[in-house]
Design an enzyme around this catalytic site. Structure first.
Site, mmCIF file in Angstrom:
data_model
loop_
_atom_site.group_PDB
_atom_site.id
_atom_site.type_symbol
_atom_site.label_atom_id
_atom_site.label_comp_id
_atom_site.label_asym_id
_atom_site.label_seq_id
_atom_site.Cartn_x
_atom_site.Cartn_y
_atom_site.Cartn_z
ATOM 1 N N LYS A 142 2.292 -3.277 7.345
ATOM 2 C CA LYS A 142 2.562 -3.450 5.911
ATOM 3 C C LYS A 142 3.998 -3.019 5.600
ATOM 4 C CE LYS A 142 0.190 -4.612 2.993
ATOM 5 N NZ LYS A 142 -0.140 -5.979 2.445
ATOM 6 N N TYR B 196 -1.821 -0.558 11.003
ATOM 7 C CA TYR B 196 -1.958 -1.216 9.693
ATOM 8 C C TYR B 196 -0.772 -0.872 8.805
ATOM 9 C CZ TYR B 196 -3.269 -1.684 4.771
ATOM 10 O OH TYR B 196 -3.254 -1.979 3.423
ATOM 11 N N THR C 33 0.811 -1.209 0.000
ATOM 12 C CA THR C 33 0.000 0.000 0.000
ATOM 13 C C THR C 33 0.852 1.270 0.000
ATOM 14 O OG1 THR C 33 -1.488 1.266 1.440
ATOM 15 C CG2 THR C 33 -0.099 -0.340 2.528
ATOM 16 N N ASP C 34 0.266 2.361 -0.446
ATOM 17 C CA ASP C 34 0.965 3.657 -0.379
ATOM 18 C C ASP C 34 1.020 4.183 1.061
ATOM 19 O OD1 ASP C 34 -1.740 4.339 -0.052
ATOM 20 O OD2 ASP C 34 -1.733 5.921 -1.561
ATOM 21 N N GLU C 35 0.226 3.565 1.973
ATOM 22 C CA GLU C 35 0.154 4.096 3.340
ATOM 23 C C GLU C 35 1.481 3.938 4.086
ATOM 24 O OE1 GLU C 35 -3.431 3.357 5.477
ATOM 25 O OE2 GLU C 35 -4.595 3.115 3.654
ATOM 26 N N LYS D 235 -15.205 0.087 4.522
ATOM 27 C CA LYS D 235 -14.346 1.113 3.940
ATOM 28 C C LYS D 235 -15.218 2.242 3.386
ATOM 29 C CE LYS D 235 -10.676 -1.615 4.496
ATOM 30 N NZ LYS D 235 -10.075 -2.508 3.550
HETATM 31 P P1 NAD Z 1 -9.403 -7.496 2.328
HETATM 32 O O1 NAD Z 1 -9.355 -7.218 3.786
HETATM 33 O O2 NAD Z 1 -10.644 -7.230 1.562
HETATM 34 O O3 NAD Z 1 -9.029 -9.032 2.054
HETATM 35 C C1 NAD Z 1 -8.001 -9.690 2.722
HETATM 36 C C2 NAD Z 1 -8.158 -11.190 2.478
HETATM 37 O O4 NAD Z 1 -7.077 -11.860 3.147
HETATM 38 C C3 NAD Z 1 -9.446 -11.772 3.036
HETATM 39 O O5 NAD Z 1 -10.037 -12.623 2.094
HETATM 40 C C4 NAD Z 1 -9.004 -12.541 4.269
HETATM 41 O O6 NAD Z 1 -9.823 -13.648 4.563
HETATM 42 C C5 NAD Z 1 -7.601 -12.966 3.860
HETATM 43 N N1 NAD Z 1 -6.731 -13.216 5.009
HETATM 44 C C6 NAD Z 1 -6.559 -12.425 6.114
HETATM 45 N N2 NAD Z 1 -5.697 -13.000 6.967
HETATM 46 C C7 NAD Z 1 -5.286 -14.151 6.379
HETATM 47 C C8 NAD Z 1 -4.373 -15.163 6.754
HETATM 48 N N3 NAD Z 1 -3.702 -15.100 7.909
HETATM 49 N N4 NAD Z 1 -4.178 -16.203 5.920
HETATM 50 C C9 NAD Z 1 -4.856 -16.282 4.743
HETATM 51 N N5 NAD Z 1 -5.732 -15.357 4.340
HETATM 52 C C10 NAD Z 1 -5.948 -14.299 5.144
HETATM 53 O O7 NAD Z 1 -8.165 -6.687 1.736
HETATM 54 P P2 NAD Z 1 -7.997 -6.006 0.308
HETATM 55 O O8 NAD Z 1 -8.540 -4.634 0.355
HETATM 56 O O9 NAD Z 1 -8.467 -6.942 -0.736
HETATM 57 O O10 NAD Z 1 -6.408 -5.888 0.246
HETATM 58 C C11 NAD Z 1 -5.618 -6.923 -0.322
HETATM 59 C C12 NAD Z 1 -4.160 -6.513 -0.242
HETATM 60 O O11 NAD Z 1 -3.964 -5.295 -0.942
HETATM 61 C C13 NAD Z 1 -3.693 -6.261 1.197
HETATM 62 O O12 NAD Z 1 -2.381 -6.773 1.325
HETATM 63 C C14 NAD Z 1 -3.701 -4.747 1.324
HETATM 64 O O13 NAD Z 1 -2.725 -4.304 2.239
HETATM 65 C C15 NAD Z 1 -3.347 -4.342 -0.103
HETATM 66 N N6 NAD Z 1 -3.866 -3.012 -0.524
HETATM 67 C C16 NAD Z 1 -5.193 -2.700 -0.349
HETATM 68 C C17 NAD Z 1 -5.660 -1.473 -0.813
HETATM 69 C C18 NAD Z 1 -7.115 -1.089 -0.691
HETATM 70 O O14 NAD Z 1 -7.478 0.057 -1.018
HETATM 71 N N7 NAD Z 1 -8.008 -1.983 -0.275
HETATM 72 C C19 NAD Z 1 -4.792 -0.562 -1.432
HETATM 73 C C20 NAD Z 1 -3.440 -0.933 -1.583
HETATM 74 C C21 NAD Z 1 -2.999 -2.171 -1.140
HETATM 75 P P1 TYD Z 2 -10.762 3.866 4.314
HETATM 76 O O1 TYD Z 2 -11.717 3.482 3.228
HETATM 77 O O2 TYD Z 2 -10.865 3.229 5.645
HETATM 78 O O3 TYD Z 2 -9.297 3.691 3.714
HETATM 79 P P2 TYD Z 2 -7.861 4.183 4.312
HETATM 80 O O4 TYD Z 2 -8.008 4.549 5.721
HETATM 81 O O5 TYD Z 2 -7.060 2.950 4.119
HETATM 82 O O6 TYD Z 2 -7.425 5.324 3.434
HETATM 83 O O7 TYD Z 2 -10.876 5.433 4.517
HETATM 84 C C1 TYD Z 2 -10.696 6.335 3.432
HETATM 85 C C2 TYD Z 2 -10.789 7.733 4.006
HETATM 86 O O8 TYD Z 2 -12.131 7.941 4.472
HETATM 87 C C3 TYD Z 2 -9.885 7.958 5.211
HETATM 88 O O9 TYD Z 2 -9.373 9.293 5.158
HETATM 89 C C4 TYD Z 2 -10.821 7.803 6.404
HETATM 90 C C5 TYD Z 2 -12.155 8.277 5.870
HETATM 91 N N1 TYD Z 2 -13.366 7.652 6.462
HETATM 92 C C6 TYD Z 2 -14.398 8.461 6.910
HETATM 93 O O10 TYD Z 2 -14.331 9.700 6.844
HETATM 94 N N2 TYD Z 2 -15.508 7.851 7.445
HETATM 95 C C7 TYD Z 2 -15.607 6.500 7.554
HETATM 96 O O11 TYD Z 2 -16.643 6.011 8.091
HETATM 97 C C8 TYD Z 2 -14.549 5.672 7.066
HETATM 98 C C9 TYD Z 2 -14.618 4.183 7.147
HETATM 99 C C10 TYD Z 2 -13.440 6.304 6.508
#
Ligand code: NAD
Ligand code: TYD
Length: 357
Positions: free
Chosen positions: A162, A158, A132-134, A197
């Site tokens: 990462k 988190y 992630t960019d975070e 989210k």
């Molecule tokens: P998500 O939380 O929707 O899915 C995570 C999945 O991993 C789930 O299916 C969960 O059951 C599985 N999991 C969790 N713990 C596990 C374990 N110990 N063993 C096996 N499986 C396990 O997450 P996502 O949003 O799909 O993110 C996927 C990846 O992308 C993550 O590594 C996250 O850090 C990265 N990422 C997410 C975003 C975003 O905006 N969602 C952006 C950049 C990077």
């Molecule tokens: P989120 O979707 O949790 O992603 P991340 O924290 O990984 O960026 O949140 C996106 C943005 O929205 C973040 O600045 C937090 C904000 N947010 C709210 O304002 N209200 C909410 O209920 C949630 C879940 C997030």
């Protein structure tokens, strides 16, 4: 054969579906099915023999070692993680367990597997770590976007977990020669996004007549990327990325949270008008997230220059598709809003004081 972890989550399931739809080779999908993992995301693959699903933990070395030996994948794509910042604030332990220790275990299993491959197999093998960019921390309003050279400065459990996993992946390349690739992507949105989210939460709360909670002043900035574009970028990196390198992935779409929520309300007002007024009337400012990063922005120039990838969707096209998907998949939404989900909503929002827009 490729080996995917976390392929029942939001991005992982989109990746598996897109990979197979694009004619990719069979997938072994290892997922623990935490609250965020959902086999309904993969329903369309029920009869598809190219998809082998295994319920299990990336930290289970015996299982992972056996799966690698049995299926002989040419790549491991590591999506599995605990992914929600707010949950990491309430309970960081699971984040360390899965994101740090779990990634470590997976790397160890991959190292042992790689060591037994033939020279030709080794030349083609890749371990792609999805991050992630975070990890780069927070930008000021005038700062340049994150590049691959930006120093890591994670601010919440988190992003710290990462960052730790990214460092382990880097170390396994430099120390053991494991052919790793790391991607650092901005905020994704699209189908199958769990409604904890921001974007899916706002869509589902709006339709349910509930408050649309905005943390703080709503001026925090995120760079949004449609999930299908992220999946395409991962395919490009897997194919032509240089081992040991990291690639930033982003949508060139910086938006404040308030802008995002206003856009969602305006689309819903057109596609699913409520009885009276606008969905904007449901916006409620609530107590901010502790340590809330102010701004993320990604410079995705390297992946465009070196691998020719850039996003196909604009924010306007991607968000329209996403809202339509949620309107068309209310059954999916009902299903994920289980007892566990309700408990989380109570835990995260009960203590945040609300005031209208
Ligand atoms: P998500 O939380 O929707 O899915 C995570 C999945 O991993 C789930 O299916 C969960 O059951 C599985 N999991 C969790 N713990 C596990 C374990 N110990 N063993 C096996 N499986 C396990 O997450 P996502 O949003 O799909 O993110 C996927 C990846 O992308 C993550 O590594 C996250 O850090 C990265 N990422 C997410 C975003 C975003 O905006 N969602 C952006 C950049 C990077
Ligand atoms: P989120 O979707 O949790 O992603 P991340 O924290 O990984 O960026 O949140 C996106 C943005 O929205 C973040 O600045 C937090 C904000 N947010 C709210 O304002 N209200 C909410 O209920 C949630 C879940 C997030």
């Amino acid at each position: 054969m490729i080996f995917v972890t976390g392929g029942a989550g939001f991005i992982g399931s989109n990746f598996v579906l897109d990979w197979l739809a694009n004619g990719g080779e069979p997938v072994v999908n290892l997922d623990k099915l935490t609250y965020a993992g959902n086999l309904n995301n993969l329903l369309s693959l029920r009869q598809d023999t190219r998809h082998i699903f295994i319920k299990g933990d990336i930290g289970d070395t015996t299982l992972v070692t056996k799966l690698l030996a049995t299926h002989g994948p040419r790549a491991i794509l590591h999506f599995a993680a605990e992914s929600h910042v707010d949950r990491s604030i309430h309970g960081p332990g699971e984040f360390i367990k899965t994101n740090v220790n779990g990634t470590f275990s997976l790397l160890e299993a991959a190292r042992a597997y790689y060591a037994e491959l033939s020279e030709t197999e080794r030349a083609g093998f890749r371990f792609l770590h999805v991050s992630t960019d975070e990890v780069y921390g927070s930008l000021g309003p005038a700062d340049a976007p994150f590049t691959e050279q930006t120093a890591y400065a994670p601010n919440n459990p988190y992003s710290a977990s990462k960052a730790a996993s990214d460092h382990l992946v880097r170390a396994y390349h430099h120390t053991y020669g494991l052919p790793t690739l790391t991607t650092n992507c901005s905020n994704n949105y699209g189908p199958y996004h769990f409604p904890e989210k921001l974007i899916p939460l706002v869509i589902t709360n709006a339709l349910a007549g509930k408050a649309l909670p905005i943390y703080g002043d709503g001026k925090n900035v995120r760079d949004w990327l449609y999930v299908g574009d992220h999946c395409a970028a991962i395919r490009r990196v897997l194919q032509d990325g240089r081992p040991g390198e990291t690639y930033n992935i982003g949508g060139w779409n910086e938006k404040t949270n308030l802008d995002v929520v206003h856009t969602l309300c305006d689309i819903l007002d057109k596609l699913a008008p409520g009885k009276a007024g606008s969905y904007r009337d449901q916006i409620t400012f609530v107590t901010d997230r502790p340590g809330h990063d102010r701004r993320y922005a990604i410079d995705a120039g390297k992946i465009e220059r070196e691998l020719g990838w850039k996003p196909a969707e604009t924010f306007e096209t991607g968000i329209q598709k996403t809202v339509q998907w949620y309107l068309d998949h209310q059954d999916w939404v009902c299903d994920v809003q289980s007892g566990e989900y309700l408990k989380w909503v109570e835990k995260n929002y009960a203590q945040r004081e609300g005031r209208g827009e």
